[in-house]
Write a protein that holds these residues in place. Sequence first.
Motif, short mmCIF file in Angstrom:
data_model
loop_
_atom_site.label_atom_id
_atom_site.label_comp_id
_atom_site.label_asym_id
_atom_site.label_seq_id
_atom_site.Cartn_x
_atom_site.Cartn_y
_atom_site.Cartn_z
N GLY A 1 13.94 46.96 50.52
CA GLY A 1 13.76 48.46 50.60
C GLY A 1 14.06 49.31 49.55
N LYS A 2 13.50 48.50 48.08
CA LYS A 2 13.77 49.47 46.99
C LYS A 2 12.51 49.35 46.19
CE LYS A 2 18.74 47.80 46.43
NZ LYS A 2 19.63 47.20 45.61
N SER A 3 12.42 50.06 45.29
CA SER A 3 11.23 50.06 44.40
C SER A 3 11.29 48.84 43.42
CB SER A 3 11.28 51.21 43.36
OG SER A 3 12.34 51.16 42.32
N ILE A 4 10.13 48.56 43.06
CA ILE A 4 9.99 47.29 42.21
C ILE A 4 11.10 47.49 41.00
CG2 ILE A 4 8.54 45.77 40.61
CD1 ILE A 4 6.13 46.56 42.69
N GLU A 5 11.22 48.39 40.50
CA GLU A 5 11.92 48.50 39.20
C GLU A 5 13.63 48.45 39.61
OE1 GLU A 5 8.24 50.06 38.65
OE2 GLU A 5 9.71 50.58 40.14
N GLU A 6 13.71 48.74 40.88
CA GLU A 6 15.25 48.79 41.43
C GLU A 6 15.68 47.38 42.02
OE1 GLU A 6 16.01 53.39 42.25
OE2 GLU A 6 15.15 52.10 43.88
N MET A 7 14.68 46.50 42.59
CA MET A 7 14.99 45.34 43.07
C MET A 7 15.90 44.56 42.67
SD MET A 7 11.33 43.55 43.04
CE MET A 7 11.75 41.94 43.58
N GLN A 8 16.70 43.44 43.22
CA GLN A 8 17.53 42.88 42.65
C GLN A 8 16.89 41.38 42.46
OE1 GLN A 8 20.77 43.64 41.49
NE2 GLN A 8 19.46 45.67 41.85
N THR A 9 16.14 41.00 43.24
CA THR A 9 15.34 39.70 43.31
C THR A 9 14.75 39.32 42.07
OG1 THR A 9 15.04 39.74 45.73
CG2 THR A 9 13.97 38.24 44.48
N GLN A 10 15.19 38.35 41.41
CA GLN A 10 14.45 38.02 40.21
C GLN A 10 13.32 37.02 40.27
OE1 GLN A 10 17.53 36.04 37.87
NE2 GLN A 10 18.96 36.63 39.16
N VAL A 11 12.20 37.63 39.89
CA VAL A 11 10.89 37.04 39.93
C VAL A 11 10.25 36.73 38.67
CG1 VAL A 11 8.35 37.28 40.78
CG2 VAL A 11 10.31 38.27 41.93
N ARG A 12 10.01 35.41 38.20
CA ARG A 12 9.85 34.87 37.08
C ARG A 12 8.23 34.26 36.88
NH1 ARG A 12 13.85 30.61 34.69
NH2 ARG A 12 12.01 31.03 33.21
N PHE A 13 7.42 34.56 35.88
CA PHE A 13 6.20 34.06 35.94
C PHE A 13 6.08 32.56 35.55
CE2 PHE A 13 2.20 32.92 33.52
CZ PHE A 13 1.22 33.33 34.79
#
Length: 305
Positions: A148-160
Amino acid sequence: MSSSYINTSLPDVGDRMLFAVPKKGRLYDQCLSLLNNIGIEFNRKPRHDIALVSNMPVALVFLPAADIATYVAKGNIDLGITGLDIIRESQTENDTVELTRLGFGKCKLQVQTPVANDKLATAQDLVGKRIVTSFINLTRQRFAELEGKSIEEMQTQVRFVSGSVEAACGLGLADGIVDLVESGDTMRAAGLHAIDTILDTESVLITNRHQRFPKLVDTIKQRVEGILMARKYVLCQYNIRRDALDRACAVTPGRQAPTVTSLEDQGWVGVSVMIEKKILADKMDQLKDIGATDILVLQIANART
């Protein structure tokens, strides 16, 4: 186009429409089969990324599937085949036009976690944890929605990670992954299972909003749709008493309407109608039940809508 994809010994394409297809990977062979079926004749020389079509003013450009949507969106390429997942991941859907879905290369972009970890049973359970994927944008969009947040504010760590994504959990690099699943064999072999589907994808024929060759694009689109129709339908022919024709037409209405012809035997008519292959057996049973005879099924090699 980027010079990194162009062999300097390649022929001059002149004023030809540029049609991009994947140069390798899971879509390559099926794209070549489609090109053959729609009558595009070409000879690709070894290690060359461009092939001139001999019977149409078209040049085929062989590119990595991951780049095709971007090149079409920017207008460097007029027409292309790539995956819906790539279009969405490259965020080019606003600058490309989806002409038709091709029915091959079907798979699912799914969130996966280790089977042994029963605490990660839903995508929501991964919120705030570590995820690796080659689909950074789609994954961030999905988990931003879950948070429920923006991509900039999200806490989930997504790595490439570009390859061997399924090994990340076993190596301790991630709590979950997001990757394409076709048969599921690779996923299961890595001890993973799917807990969420982000996207159902398949190969798509696309163009851009500033077509240089609209008539040629439309011709190829019609040819492709004709092949897809031929793969989906068969032609069914049968004889039926005229007083049972209405019931027969209710069983086999066809795409538009059945073709009905009178027979020499008065009171009987012959019917020709297109039927979807997946329901053919049931339709033949129903026709037999209402008195149809001489029921024949013919394969369709090609068609036009």
